[in-house]
Design an enzyme around this catalytic site. Structure first.
Site, PDB file in Angstrom:
ATOM      1  N   ASP A  44     -11.940  -0.589  13.259  1.00  0.00           N
ATOM      2  CA  ASP A  44     -12.230  -0.696  11.826  1.00  0.00           C
ATOM      3  C   ASP A  44     -13.685  -1.077  11.552  1.00  0.00           C
ATOM      4  O   ASP A  44     -14.414  -1.531  12.446  1.00  0.00           O
ATOM      5  CB  ASP A  44     -11.306  -1.729  11.178  1.00  0.00           C
ATOM      6  CG  ASP A  44      -9.868  -1.258  11.104  1.00  0.00           C
ATOM      7  OD1 ASP A  44      -9.646  -0.036  10.986  1.00  0.00           O
ATOM      8  OD2 ASP A  44      -8.959  -2.102  11.179  1.00  0.00           O
ATOM      9  N   ARG A  90       7.157   0.123   1.899  1.00  0.00           N
ATOM     10  CA  ARG A  90       6.978  -0.958   2.864  1.00  0.00           C
ATOM     11  C   ARG A  90       5.796  -1.836   2.479  1.00  0.00           C
ATOM     12  O   ARG A  90       4.886  -1.403   1.773  1.00  0.00           O
ATOM     13  CB  ARG A  90       6.789  -0.410   4.284  1.00  0.00           C
ATOM     14  CG  ARG A  90       5.701   0.633   4.425  1.00  0.00           C
ATOM     15  CD  ARG A  90       6.012   1.541   5.602  1.00  0.00           C
ATOM     16  NE  ARG A  90       4.986   2.535   5.868  1.00  0.00           N
ATOM     17  CZ  ARG A  90       4.898   3.706   5.231  1.00  0.00           C
ATOM     18  NH1 ARG A  90       5.756   3.986   4.258  1.00  0.00           N
ATOM     19  NH2 ARG A  90       3.963   4.575   5.544  1.00  0.00           N
ATOM     20  N   ASP A 149      -7.674   4.001  10.160  1.00  0.00           N
ATOM     21  CA  ASP A 149      -7.201   3.270   8.980  1.00  0.00           C
ATOM     22  C   ASP A 149      -8.313   3.358   7.949  1.00  0.00           C
ATOM     23  O   ASP A 149      -9.371   2.742   8.099  1.00  0.00           O
ATOM     24  CB  ASP A 149      -6.888   1.807   9.341  1.00  0.00           C
ATOM     25  CG  ASP A 149      -5.674   1.288   8.591  1.00  0.00           C
ATOM     26  OD1 ASP A 149      -5.366   1.853   7.524  1.00  0.00           O
ATOM     27  OD2 ASP A 149      -5.049   0.326   9.058  1.00  0.00           O
ATOM     28  N   CYS A 203      -3.507 -17.642  15.587  1.00  0.00           N
ATOM     29  CA  CYS A 203      -3.368 -16.737  16.726  1.00  0.00           C
ATOM     30  C   CYS A 203      -3.465 -17.546  18.017  1.00  0.00           C
ATOM     31  O   CYS A 203      -4.142 -18.570  18.063  1.00  0.00           O
ATOM     32  CB  CYS A 203      -4.464 -15.674  16.726  1.00  0.00           C
ATOM     33  SG  CYS A 203      -4.258 -14.401  15.471  1.00  0.00           S
ATOM     34  N   ARG A 220      -9.253  -8.740  10.951  1.00  0.00           N
ATOM     35  CA  ARG A 220      -9.117  -9.819   9.964  1.00  0.00           C
ATOM     36  C   ARG A 220      -9.910 -11.050  10.384  1.00  0.00           C
ATOM     37  O   ARG A 220      -9.456 -12.184  10.226  1.00  0.00           O
ATOM     38  CB  ARG A 220      -7.647 -10.190   9.763  1.00  0.00           C
ATOM     39  CG  ARG A 220      -6.812  -9.062   9.192  1.00  0.00           C
ATOM     40  CD  ARG A 220      -5.427  -9.526   8.731  1.00  0.00           C
ATOM     41  NE  ARG A 220      -4.631  -8.353   8.404  1.00  0.00           N
ATOM     42  CZ  ARG A 220      -3.526  -7.984   9.044  1.00  0.00           C
ATOM     43  NH1 ARG A 220      -3.066  -8.730  10.040  1.00  0.00           N
ATOM     44  NH2 ARG A 220      -2.884  -6.894   8.692  1.00  0.00           N
ATOM     45  N   CYS A 232      -9.215 -12.584  19.077  1.00  0.00           N
ATOM     46  CA  CYS A 232      -9.745 -11.337  19.623  1.00  0.00           C
ATOM     47  C   CYS A 232     -11.070 -11.019  18.950  1.00  0.00           C
ATOM     48  O   CYS A 232     -11.192 -11.084  17.728  1.00  0.00           O
ATOM     49  CB  CYS A 232      -8.758 -10.199  19.392  1.00  0.00           C
ATOM     50  SG  CYS A 232      -7.136 -10.467  20.135  1.00  0.00           S
ATOM     51  N   ARG A 266       0.821  -1.211   0.000  1.00  0.00           N
ATOM     52  CA  ARG A 266       0.000   0.000   0.000  1.00  0.00           C
ATOM     53  C   ARG A 266       0.855   1.260   0.000  1.00  0.00           C
ATOM     54  O   ARG A 266       0.564   2.221  -0.692  1.00  0.00           O
ATOM     55  CB  ARG A 266      -0.915  -0.015   1.228  1.00  0.00           C
ATOM     56  CG  ARG A 266      -1.736   1.237   1.434  1.00  0.00           C
ATOM     57  CD  ARG A 266      -2.874   0.966   2.377  1.00  0.00           C
ATOM     58  NE  ARG A 266      -3.767  -0.026   1.810  1.00  0.00           N
ATOM     59  CZ  ARG A 266      -4.389  -0.979   2.510  1.00  0.00           C
ATOM     60  NH1 ARG A 266      -4.209  -1.060   3.812  1.00  0.00           N
ATOM     61  NH2 ARG A 266      -5.173  -1.837   1.922  1.00  0.00           N
ATOM     62  N   TYR A 267       1.893   1.268   0.808  1.00  0.00           N
ATOM     63  CA  TYR A 267       2.752   2.441   0.934  1.00  0.00           C
ATOM     64  C   TYR A 267       3.985   2.272   0.046  1.00  0.00           C
ATOM     65  O   TYR A 267       4.367   1.153  -0.294  1.00  0.00           O
ATOM     66  CB  TYR A 267       3.171   2.628   2.391  1.00  0.00           C
ATOM     67  CG  TYR A 267       2.011   2.831   3.340  1.00  0.00           C
ATOM     68  CD1 TYR A 267       1.365   4.061   3.417  1.00  0.00           C
ATOM     69  CD2 TYR A 267       1.546   1.793   4.145  1.00  0.00           C
ATOM     70  CE1 TYR A 267       0.299   4.258   4.282  1.00  0.00           C
ATOM     71  CE2 TYR A 267       0.487   1.979   5.017  1.00  0.00           C
ATOM     72  CZ  TYR A 267      -0.138   3.215   5.081  1.00  0.00           C
ATOM     73  OH  TYR A 267      -1.196   3.395   5.938  1.00  0.00           O
ATOM     74  N   CYS A 307     -11.041  -8.270  16.120  1.00  0.00           N
ATOM     75  CA  CYS A 307     -10.030  -8.428  15.065  1.00  0.00           C
ATOM     76  C   CYS A 307     -10.523  -7.897  13.724  1.00  0.00           C
ATOM     77  O   CYS A 307     -11.622  -8.233  13.275  1.00  0.00           O
ATOM     78  CB  CYS A 307      -9.649  -9.899  14.930  1.00  0.00           C
ATOM     79  SG  CYS A 307      -8.366 -10.194  13.683  1.00  0.00           S
ATOM     80  N   LYS A 336      -3.394   4.819   6.946  1.00  0.00           N
ATOM     81  CA  LYS A 336      -3.585   5.398   8.271  1.00  0.00           C
ATOM     82  C   LYS A 336      -3.628   6.927   8.198  1.00  0.00           C
ATOM     83  O   LYS A 336      -2.691   7.549   7.702  1.00  0.00           O
ATOM     84  CB  LYS A 336      -2.478   4.939   9.208  1.00  0.00           C
ATOM     85  CG  LYS A 336      -2.416   3.427   9.381  1.00  0.00           C
ATOM     86  CD  LYS A 336      -1.207   3.013  10.191  1.00  0.00           C
ATOM     87  CE  LYS A 336      -1.081   1.498  10.250  1.00  0.00           C
ATOM     88  NZ  LYS A 336      -0.758   0.910   8.910  1.00  0.00           N
TER      89      LYS A 336
END
Length: 435
Positions: free
Chosen positions: A303, A126, A340, A135, A144, A139, A122-123, A142, A347
């Site tokens: 999100d 990076r 985000d 995991c 994702r 959570c 995206r950037y 989450c 971000k």
């Protein structure tokens, strides 16, 4: 501390009558005995749901699986469970089945910005590299949730190699963030292999690992793991503490091992309604983190993933929290509050306004106390203009990027003639071509 230890010993005996402290501190034992269904949760906590509640909970975990480590389970205050921040982060709620119109399966468009499986680019300099879908704990907030626990998303060695090849073939990539799932849930030797492959790419300057292991499974930070990670500097680790209650003796020991190994530590928390949407809670969390050599990095707005509407706060609540941090505690204990952007915009920092106004040679600002002050700008300053010809520049520097600027940086650039950025569907501009 003593009461928590007693509670953990009692919980270990419930799970495995022959268990000792050694087993409790074995991360593989913790994973083997993770709570994955409602009856197990009831048995271990002594909390019981009625038939209707159990039916709604079962519906929830059919869509979004349940997985809690015994360690994290031990942090729940069952006497006030419905208000407990640990319980809310790990135990399913029927509210997760409420999908709002604005909710999205992939709100950050990670799949759309994926040139090869596992990579999100995206950037400019990076990439995000998803190396695991496993995991220690699932959570409930989450972003994702579409991936975690889904066997269709497990990246095999061939997929990992495609990601490494992509990074190797793109010299602009200097920073690689390993995420998932949780990279620290991979076997030591497998993670060592991935890190070694990245070490062998000359243009990769730094590797980061995003993990929640120090929060939910601190005993995973073994001496062997830390020794392996020490061999891959420069390596950074960002963890994910959301509440001061999560900073326990065990988590502090995990953080100590990583920090003593020379690994810079950061924290990315998420602002969650009913969990940490309080300036005092957040201040205490960030102060505890810096006390343990962890730099608060980001505070994320929750999100727009499916089933998270009950966790989302207003953006103004996040600004209020930052307002209560800047000037009120150490500057390095204040994270950047970000949204985000849905659709893959990245971000976006959202902070209180401190610049009130400006004139030709003066700016007016306010501080955290409400004091309004001025700063006089220099009359003699001659701004250095950049035409891209670094050889003729009087400033001493080298290794300057030749890439063109994008966005607002492009409008500010002296070497680009762009004067405005216009949306592709702008009607006014469209009429010019229609005429």
């Amino acid at each position: 501390m003593v009461s928590l230890l007693i509670k953990q010993v009692g919980l270990a005996k419930k799970i495995d009558p022959g268990a000792a402290v050694r087993q409790w501190n074995d991360w593989k034992w913790q994973m083997r005995h993770a709570v994955r269904d409602i009856p197990s949760f009831e048995e271990l906590t002594g909390v019981h749901f009625n038939r209707e509640e159990r039916r709604e909970l079962e519906k929830t975990i059919e869509h979004f699986p349940l997985n809690i480590t015994p360690y994290y389970l031990s942090l729940i205050d069952t006497a006030d469970m419905k208000n407990d921040p640990v319980y809310k982060q790990c135990f399913p709620s029927p509210e997760e089945l409420n999908v709002e119109k604005c909710d999205m399966v992939d709100p950050l468009a990670e799949e759309e910005d994926s040139p090869v499986p596992g990579i999100t680019h995206r950037y400019p300099d990076r990439v995000l590299f998803l190396v695991s879908n496993v995991c220690a704990m699932y959570c409930r907030h989450c972003t994702r949730k579409r991936k975690v626990g889904n066997v269709d998303y497990i990246p095999d060695r061939e997929t990992i190699l495609k990601g490494i090849d992509y990074i190797r073939d793109n010299p602009s990539i200097r920073d690689v963030l390993l995420s998932g799932g949780d990279p620290l849930m991979l076997p030591d030797d497998y993670l060592d292999w991935i890190l070694s492959e990245l070490d062998n790419i000359p243009h990769v300057e730094v590797v980061r690992i995003g993990t929640r292991v120090p929060v939910v499974l601190p005993c995973r930070i073994t001496d062997d793991l830390v020794e392996m990670l020490k061999g891959h500097h420069p390596l950074w680790i960002n963890t994910h503490f959301n509440h001061p209650k999560e900073v326990t003796p065990a988590s502090r020991e995990a953080l100590r091992k990583l920090a003593d190994a020379g690994i810079p530590l950061g924290n990315q928390c998420v602002l969650l309604a009913g969990v940490n949407d309080c300036p005092q809670i957040m201040k205490k969390l960030f102060q505890k983190l810096v006390q343990n050599r962890v730099r608060p990095y980001y505070m994320f707005q929750c999100d727009l993933s499916e089933g998270l509407s009950h966790f989302r706060t207003s953006v103004s609540k996040g600004i209020e929290i930052i307002e209560n941090l800047v000037g009120h505690t150490s500057g390095f204990a204040v994270p950047t509050y970000v949204v985000d952007a849905p659709g893959g915009g990245g971000k976006i920092p959202v902070m209180p306004n401190y610049l009130i106004s400006s004139a030709t040679n003066k700016v007016v600002m306010r501080n955290y106390e409400g004091v309004i002050t001025t700063y006089t700008e220099p009359d003699a300053y001659k701004a250095a203009k950049c035409d891209g010809n670094c050889q003729a520049c009087h400033l001493q520097h080298d290794d300057v990027s030749s890439e063109n600027e994008v966005g607002i940086a492009r409008l500010l650039s002296d070497r680009d003639e762009t004067i405005s950025i216009i949306p592709s569907n702008n009607r006014r501009i469209g009429r010019r071509y229609d005429a």
